[in-house]
Design a protein around this motif. Structure first.
Motif: not given
Ligand SMILES: [Zn+2]
Length: 113
Positions: A7-15, A45-54
């Motif tokens: 999920c951290e990897g996905i968030l990096q892609v999103l950024e 689903l659980f991790s994504f929610d946590v990682v994306c906060r803020g």
């Protein structure tokens, strides 16, 4: 739980995408998960929610799209669908299978604003 780092990897892609394409928020992510990717959708689903906060994806919805696993059977000379890695070919019962689809995870689509 390796889903957290995925999920951290996905968030990096999103950024990175947000910077390249000039959007500010991500509302929905459609994520294709192959049957052999070794990724647990509920943990995702659980991790994504946590990682994306803020972040720019705070409150973002994660839509998981299951991808079947497809392998190339040498004996049949054709693509066959399998349920697990090292399964026998459902058509000929052989084991000379090469997985061609369904062992990866990728972002299919984004809804942004
Ligand atoms: Zn076969």
């Amino acid at each position: 739980m390796h889903e957290m780092s995925l999920c951290e990897g996905i968030l990096q892609v999103l950024e990175d995408q947000a910077e390249a394409q000039q959007f500010k928020r991500v509302k929905t992510v459609w994520l294709e998960i192959g049957a052999l990717a070794g990724v647990e959708p509920s943990a995702m689903l659980f991790s994504f929610d946590v990682v994306c906060r803020g972040t720019l994806a705070d409150g973002c919805k994660l839509e998981i799209v299951d991808q079947p696993a497809i392998a190339w059977c040498m004996a049949c000379g054709d693509n066959v669908e399998i349920n697990q890695r090292y399964d026998a070919c459902p058509r000929c019962g052989g084991y000379q299978l090469q997985v061609t689809h369904g062992d990866q995870m990728r972002i299919k689509e984004l809804e942004v604003e």
